[in-house]
Scaffold this active site. Sequence first.
Site, PDB file in Angstrom:
ATOM      1  N   HIS A 106     -31.417  -9.017  -3.552  1.00  0.00           N
ATOM      2  CA  HIS A 106     -30.635  -9.450  -4.723  1.00  0.00           C
ATOM      3  C   HIS A 106     -29.559  -9.816  -4.535  1.00  0.00           C
ATOM      4  O   HIS A 106     -29.063  -9.694  -3.919  1.00  0.00           O
ATOM      5  CB  HIS A 106     -31.029  -8.610  -5.766  1.00  0.00           C
TER       6      HIS A 106
ATOM      7  N   ASP B 128     -32.717  -4.158   0.999  1.00  0.00           N
ATOM      8  CA  ASP B 128     -31.143  -3.761  -0.113  1.00  0.00           C
ATOM      9  C   ASP B 128     -30.843  -2.296   1.021  1.00  0.00           C
ATOM     10  O   ASP B 128     -31.287  -2.150   1.813  1.00  0.00           O
ATOM     11  CB  ASP B 128     -32.268  -3.099  -1.144  1.00  0.00           C
TER      12      ASP B 128
ATOM     13  N   ASP C 221     -24.067  -4.547  -1.340  1.00  0.00           N
ATOM     14  CA  ASP C 221     -25.468  -3.786  -2.544  1.00  0.00           C
ATOM     15  C   ASP C 221     -25.046  -5.056  -3.157  1.00  0.00           C
ATOM     16  O   ASP C 221     -24.661  -5.539  -3.887  1.00  0.00           O
ATOM     17  CB  ASP C 221     -25.365  -3.191  -3.274  1.00  0.00           C
TER      18      ASP C 221
ATOM     19  N   GLU D   4     -30.698  -7.561 -10.512  1.00  0.00           N
ATOM     20  CA  GLU D   4     -31.815  -6.414  -9.710  1.00  0.00           C
ATOM     21  C   GLU D   4     -30.592  -5.495  -9.805  1.00  0.00           C
ATOM     22  O   GLU D   4     -31.282  -4.255 -11.160  1.00  0.00           O
ATOM     23  CB  GLU D   4     -31.906  -6.722  -8.241  1.00  0.00           C
ATOM     24  N   GLU D   5     -29.768  -5.643 -10.818  1.00  0.00           N
ATOM     25  CA  GLU D   5     -29.303  -3.977 -10.785  1.00  0.00           C
ATOM     26  C   GLU D   5     -29.099  -3.601 -12.886  1.00  0.00           C
ATOM     27  O   GLU D   5     -28.750  -2.552 -12.903  1.00  0.00           O
ATOM     28  CB  GLU D   5     -27.306  -4.791 -10.782  1.00  0.00           C
TER      29      GLU D   5
ATOM     30  N   HIS E 130     -21.997   1.093  -4.601  1.00  0.00           N
ATOM     31  CA  HIS E 130     -21.915   0.997  -6.168  1.00  0.00           C
ATOM     32  C   HIS E 130     -20.397   1.454  -6.606  1.00  0.00           C
ATOM     33  O   HIS E 130     -19.259   1.880  -7.362  1.00  0.00           O
ATOM     34  CB  HIS E 130     -22.780   1.561  -6.932  1.00  0.00           C
TER      35      HIS E 130
HETATM   36 CO    CO Z   1     -26.995  -1.728  -6.609  1.00  0.00          CO
HETATM   37 ZN    ZN Z   2     -29.351  -3.298  -4.756  1.00  0.00          ZN
END
Ligand code: CO
Ligand code: ZN
Length: 334
Positions: free
Chosen positions: A62, A220, A163, A197-198, A306
Amino acid sequence: MIKTISKLVEVYGPSGHEDRVRNLIRGEIEHLADSVRVDALGNLIAIVNGDGTGRRVMLAAHMDEIGLIVTHVDEKGFLRFGRVGGVRAELCVGNRVRFESGTMGVIWVEKRDSPNTNPEFDHLYIDVGAKNRADCPIRVGDMAVFDRTFVVQGDRWTAKAMDDRIGCAVLIEVLRTIRRERISLAHTLQMVFSAQEEVGVRGATTAAYALEPEIGIAVDVTLTGDMPKAPTMAVDLGGGPAIKVKDAGLLAHPGLVQLMADRAKEAGIPCQYEVMPFGGTDAQAMQLTRSGSIAGAISIPCRYVHSASEMVDAQDVRSAVSLLTQCLKGPLAL
Ligand code: CO
Ligand code: ZN
């Protein structure tokens, strides 16, 4: 590879606003793929034709990153905000953020009745240095992302948005490797650089529906358990790419897990197994599309996921490229 990564992680791209990431990736892969297109959600879809004897394999990483969205601008020009994806309020305070226009803001926290507990989003605000509301260049609905530069210290790479820009970088590098080494592919590769995606694997959902993959592999990040008093998790930074067995959204196809482990062993690539009690990836969208597909994921171990400072290991990243390439080179008789 490192040049591509530094560009990818520093660019702005919260969910739904992946344009800059997409343009960057498009520039890197357009000449390597047989076709490239963008769909209504903003997924970048690159097709690499096989020789017709193999499977349809969708690969997904992503493009979007977690972010903040402005919900209110007060008379003095301070911004209140909510989150886009899994942002934690206590990790926001003191951070700089950047809006799409380039405007920089500082996140701070107001005085609270119980200062020893974690703050909530209600307690936080962004200061863009505006003198008042009329002077504020930001409006309700604008999104910001953490503002950090890419740092290399030996084999450890730290940045915002690892990420999942690191997953995007892995897919790009796999494609480069296939072309550089003139690997003749049996399988047709459907490389999807996915959007949103998030906020709930939305881009991969529509892309998988359109592409009807027989096999789906997501790339990922995953958490590690090797920091001080970290929650138990059998994944170490630098221990090699992690073959996903389970997360909250996926039970990986056991045959695919085994195939990945076998190919890693044959090629002498270190790897680990990942079982995560929460979280999800694009793999779950691929698995449950239409009448279903054989799905799994290769995860890059990442500390501080994150946050504004997500850390990966260079060897893990390179090994992930090798492992995925090994898997795609051979038969996928699942
Ligand atoms: Co993420
Ligand atoms: Zn991710």
